[in-house]
Design a protein around this motif. Structure first.
Motif, PDB file in Angstrom:
ATOM      1  N   PRO A 256       4.033   4.520  -6.340  1.00  0.00           N
ATOM      2  CA  PRO A 256       5.189   3.663  -6.041  1.00  0.00           C
ATOM      3  C   PRO A 256       6.396   3.970  -6.921  1.00  0.00           C
ATOM      4  O   PRO A 256       7.537   4.008  -6.446  1.00  0.00           O
ATOM      5  CB  PRO A 256       4.645   2.251  -6.284  1.00  0.00           C
ATOM      6  N   ALA A 260      10.083   5.256  -5.760  1.00  0.00           N
ATOM      7  CA  ALA A 260      11.317   4.569  -6.154  1.00  0.00           C
ATOM      8  C   ALA A 260      12.355   5.565  -6.645  1.00  0.00           C
ATOM      9  O   ALA A 260      13.540   5.497  -6.263  1.00  0.00           O
ATOM     10  CB  ALA A 260      11.011   3.531  -7.230  1.00  0.00           C
ATOM     11  N   TYR A 282       4.024  -4.166   0.267  1.00  0.00           N
ATOM     12  CA  TYR A 282       5.327  -4.673  -0.173  1.00  0.00           C
ATOM     13  C   TYR A 282       5.274  -5.018  -1.667  1.00  0.00           C
ATOM     14  O   TYR A 282       6.180  -4.673  -2.427  1.00  0.00           O
ATOM     15  CB  TYR A 282       5.722  -5.908   0.636  1.00  0.00           C
ATOM     16  N   GLN A 284       3.249  -3.821  -4.024  1.00  0.00           N
ATOM     17  CA  GLN A 284       3.146  -2.623  -4.855  1.00  0.00           C
ATOM     18  C   GLN A 284       4.500  -1.934  -5.003  1.00  0.00           C
ATOM     19  O   GLN A 284       4.874  -1.489  -6.096  1.00  0.00           O
ATOM     20  CB  GLN A 284       2.126  -1.647  -4.257  1.00  0.00           C
ATOM     21  N   LEU A 285       5.240  -1.834  -3.904  1.00  0.00           N
ATOM     22  CA  LEU A 285       6.527  -1.153  -3.941  1.00  0.00           C
ATOM     23  C   LEU A 285       7.575  -1.991  -4.671  1.00  0.00           C
ATOM     24  O   LEU A 285       8.375  -1.468  -5.453  1.00  0.00           O
ATOM     25  CB  LEU A 285       6.984  -0.837  -2.522  1.00  0.00           C
ATOM     26  N   VAL A 290      11.053  -0.183  -5.971  1.00  0.00           N
ATOM     27  CA  VAL A 290      11.451   0.590  -4.789  1.00  0.00           C
ATOM     28  C   VAL A 290      12.565  -0.178  -4.077  1.00  0.00           C
ATOM     29  O   VAL A 290      12.459  -1.393  -3.904  1.00  0.00           O
ATOM     30  CB  VAL A 290      10.251   0.802  -3.843  1.00  0.00           C
ATOM     31  N   MET A 372       2.047   4.964   1.970  1.00  0.00           N
ATOM     32  CA  MET A 372       2.938   5.554   0.968  1.00  0.00           C
ATOM     33  C   MET A 372       2.893   7.071   1.011  1.00  0.00           C
ATOM     34  O   MET A 372       3.900   7.743   0.772  1.00  0.00           O
ATOM     35  CB  MET A 372       2.558   5.041  -0.424  1.00  0.00           C
TER      36      MET A 372
END
Length: 397
Positions: A256, A260, A282, A284-285, A290, A372
């Protein structure tokens, strides 16, 4: 070779009522500093047992890091056991009393008389600072062993190790050198598959190839003395070649965070639609900063097929004004679809997830990683749908 040991204390640790995360963290941290741990032991809240083990290890270990038992209550026995093992008295450290009084005053609280116990250290000990808590640490030498006593609270323990203990060990043992560790993390290939190609790799003297499997990823590590850097980097090229497109990042960190960096550098934002992963993607990002344009979380009901999921990702991108959208559909039996909408087109796949030994959480983490990885592959200029031998692909668009 320097013998570094750890002693964890407390009944709650001994009986498994809490997980001893401090020992795992310390083992990894010391290894990275070139001070690998030789052994670790746990003793409960028993004064005689603590005195016995301190006395025993003082004749065997070069360094002993004792964790826990420095609190204000009657079952916190580490300081008393240390004093008894050395044959000295406990003395109150006035510097730490002043620090504790200031700590409580800043928070507009009255310091309890029981907290004075946390400033009691053996008369032969040097105090160790604790900038984030109320229990000071201390250190002394007993027989052949330099002993360090630390609080059990992880945040306090880690700061003390990093700021107080390791710098002292560096001064005391200047010949110790941190090893060189090259690492990369893969996704999509099995440990046995990678090992089949890498185990025959000729390595320089003192260099070790390691594998760390933490589903759904596998980390490859080449560790050895820094003096072997040139030869290790040459061998590392072969590791990179074998890992190939399954390498999701090199060094430490996570996918992640790498996504980003890539999206921010290209001024791109991402929208997300989730069913099966229930918001995990969502989260995790977002935790890795991100740039997200928005998202939607829908019930995990068998409504979407691959065609409708493609349409959903396109509408999500239009609604949020983004160029990129990831959509994860529901799990319908063994089938599950994922879609990535991009300026170059919309790409989707339906896979059959048959690993019955995987629980729901691991399945969600794996599917989030597939999503991802689709984005990673697109940003690398590769086909977004990759090859995962352990996932059967049913349909691709």
């Amino acid at each position: 070779m320097l013998r570094v040991e750890m002693l964890s204390t407390g009944d709650e640790v001994l009986h498994g009522q809490i997980t001893d995360t401090n020992s795992a963290w310390l083992a990894n941290y010391l290894f990275e500093q070139g001070l690998p741990m030789s052994s670790r032991e746990t003793v409960g809240d028993d004064l005689a047992a603590l005195i016995d083990v301190l006395t025993e290890r003082s004749h065997i270990a070069d360094v002993l890091i004792v964790n826990g038992g420095l609190g204000p209550t009657s079952d916190d026995l580490s300081a008393l056991a240390a004093a008894r093992a050395c044959g000295v008295e406990l003395v109150e450290n006035p510097e730490w009393i002043a620090r504790m009084e200031a700590f409580f005053a800043e928070r507009k609280r009255v310091m309890s008389p029981t907290n004075r116990k946390q400033a009691h250290i053996p008369a032969n000990a040097e105090m160790l600072d604790n900038p984030v808590g109320t229990a000071c640490g201390f250190t002394f030498k007993l027989n052949r062993c330099q002993m360090f006593f630390t609080p059990g609270v992880p945040s306090e323990f880690k700061v003390m190790v990093e700021q107080q203990i390791v710098p002292r060990l560096r001064r005391q043992f200047p010949a110790v050198e941190a090893p060189l560790c090259l690492r990369l993390t893969t996704f999509g290939r099995s440990e046995s598959d990678l090992a089949n190609e890498l185990d025959a790799l000729p390595l320089p003297a003192g260099v070790v190839m390691g594998y760390r499997s933490s589903s759904p990823i596998i980390e490859l590590k080449l560790t050895g003395p820094a003096t072997q850097r040139a030869a290790m980097e040459q061998a590392w090229e072969r590791v990179r070649e074998v890992a190939g497109e399954s390498t999701i990042f090199e060094g430490v960190g996570g996918l992640p965070a790498r996504l980003a960096e890539r999206l921010l550098s290209q001024n791109l934002r991402l929208a997300i639609s989730e069913r099966f992963t229930a918001g995990l993607l969502y989260w995790q990002l977002q935790a890795a900063s991100v740039p997200l344009a928005g998202g939607e979380l829908l019930p995990d009901e068998c409504e979407d097929n691959l065609e409708s999921l493609l349409a959903r990702s396109h509408m999500l991108a239009e609604r949020t004004g983004t160029k990129l959208a990831l959509a994860i559909g529901p799990q319908c039996g063994e089938l599950l679809s994922l879609v990535l909408h991009t300026p170059a087109g919309t790409f989707g796949q339906t896979i059959r997830y048959t690993a019955k030994r995987h629980g729901d959480r691991l399945r969600q983490e794996t599917i989030a990683m597939v999503a991802m990885d689709m984005l990673r592959r697109y940003l690398n200029g590769w086909p977004p749908v990759g090859e995962y031998p352990w996932l059967e692909r049913v349909e691709t668009i």
